[in-house]
Scaffold this active site. Sequence first.
Site, PDB file in Angstrom:
ATOM      1  N   GLU A  23      18.793   1.923   6.779  1.00 51.44           N
ATOM      2  CA  GLU A  23      19.692   0.730   7.419  1.00 51.44           C
ATOM      3  C   GLU A  23      20.381  -0.176   6.529  1.00 51.44           C
ATOM      4  OE1 GLU A  23      16.311  -0.118  11.044  1.00 51.44           O
ATOM      5  OE2 GLU A  23      15.829  -0.997   8.903  1.00 51.44           O
TER       6      GLU A  23
HETATM    7  C1  ACM Z   1      12.783   2.166   8.719  1.00 50.87           C
HETATM    8  O1  ACM Z   1      11.994   1.922   9.750  1.00 50.87           O
HETATM    9  N1  ACM Z   1      13.543   1.306   8.717  1.00 50.87           N
HETATM   10  C2  ACM Z   1      12.417   3.304   7.925  1.00 50.87           C
END
Ligand code: ACM
Length: 558
Positions: free
Chosen positions: A322
Amino acid sequence: MPLPVIPRPAVMELADGSVIVADGMPVVALGPILGPVAQRFAADLRADTGIELPVVTEGIAPGGPPAITLAISEGGLAGLAPTSGVRADGRSVTEDADERHALEIDADGVRVWGATAEAVFRGTTTLRQLLVAQLEGGRAELRGARIADSPRFAWRGLSLDVARTFHSPETVRRVIDMCSLYKLNVLHLHLTDDQGWRVEVPSRPLLTEVGARGALGDRPGGFYRLHEIAALVAYAAERFVTVVPEIDMPGHASAAFHAYPELGGLTPMGSGPLEAEGIGSLPAISNLDPGRPEVWAFVEDVLDAVISQFPASAYVHIGGDEAFGMPDTAHATFVEKVIELVRARGRLAVGWQEIARAAIDGDVLVQYWMDPAETESITGSEAFQSAVPAEFLPILLEALAKSTEDVPRALEQGAKLLISPTNRVYLDRPHAAPSADPAQEERRRRVGLPVYPPASLRQGVEWDPIDAALGVDSDEQVAGVEAAAWGETVTDRDDLEFLLMPRLAGVGEKAWAISGATDWDEFALRLAPHATAWDRRGWEWFRSQELPAAVTARPVSG
Ligand code: ACM
């Protein structure tokens, strides 16, 4: 009735005879390396059942009183299936970390043996479960049986978010106890995120002085001091659990930017002054920029400090997830360079699935987490879209859309996968079934990320790890199975334990047992008798109406 053992052993046969295990029965450790295993077993059994067993090192003469005998031996183990995957401590599943073991129960007592001390420890864990299930009036009568077992996967883990909510070392020790009871052997600590930095880096004191001040919202901050990490690592090692540190980079790095603004790159989304709101109160684009030399000086300092605190881990988890708003090339450059720095320090890298977008070697582990169908339904949901600021949404959707290519890319590059799909082993989902205890219903409504559809205990076991990701069809492609417990909705220890227990038992089942899709009804029969130990340990476990009513009733105190 199946024997009440989780994960389900490969071989379970009933045999003649029975034996009563009660206070005073000796635990005989044959060989000095089994002394600590015997002591650990006796201490854990006391916590689980109240039964007090003395540890001795002299064998009991034939015809003597019944005993529990622990020995190193490979007798009768040759037919067990080999273990796949990789170990977090870098050891070999066929040599020093062979976990194959067996137990024999008859009128003479119990004999537990295995190829290594760790194998014998796993065998004594099976024995603990059997004794818990038969506990009555302070003693337990075991039927004659023969059990032989070995794990399917070498890496059996739980990722624990201590950034959004800081958990004390005492709470982490309780989590290690839970992992150990279900033969999980990795505790992956998610030590850094936007909301907090939880590990000391002596050369960068502001990471903890500033970055550990708070947590999500107004929750208290905190961090683990060097001696606390050392004690946690040792506590885990006594239970044959490896603690793997995660430093989440290049995204999820707001806490580092607050400590060292000169690292640059923090772009708050939404409106309002960040300073007034505190760490983590606004979604931020907070990616470490691989083009800045000061970023690399920082990363090297952090890796040096972290690697020295987790000497038993062959891996460093580098995050990689992310990195919203970061160009793909910059993300790949960052990931490739961090992997190289980790390697230069004698360790290997593991990262969330997005790291497969970089050029990686076959010894890097890729942690698959985004189940495609679920990701699509979550990102399309009202709850998700209303939780994310409008200007942030397209960036997020674009990043998530790339996720379906990650697993094929990882496999093409020869990397093995850690299987951690959101729909099966993200334990921070709301519980679907009602609790049998009305007092838990307030917690059930509050705890668990609302963007996820609620999950039942059944859903946690009725699947198989190699069916979880497109393109995976062999255990050879898999390093292991790891659950994750994120902290957004977890305000304290009880909230955490409520999500973990008894879901962790299901994680152990999927990571260890040669199962295909476990049958829930059969699993529940094996699971239910364990509640005695959860209650005696004082764990705040979810009293799901999926379990028999006799088990979910609150124990009468005293
Ligand atoms: C995640 O759940 N951002 C790895």
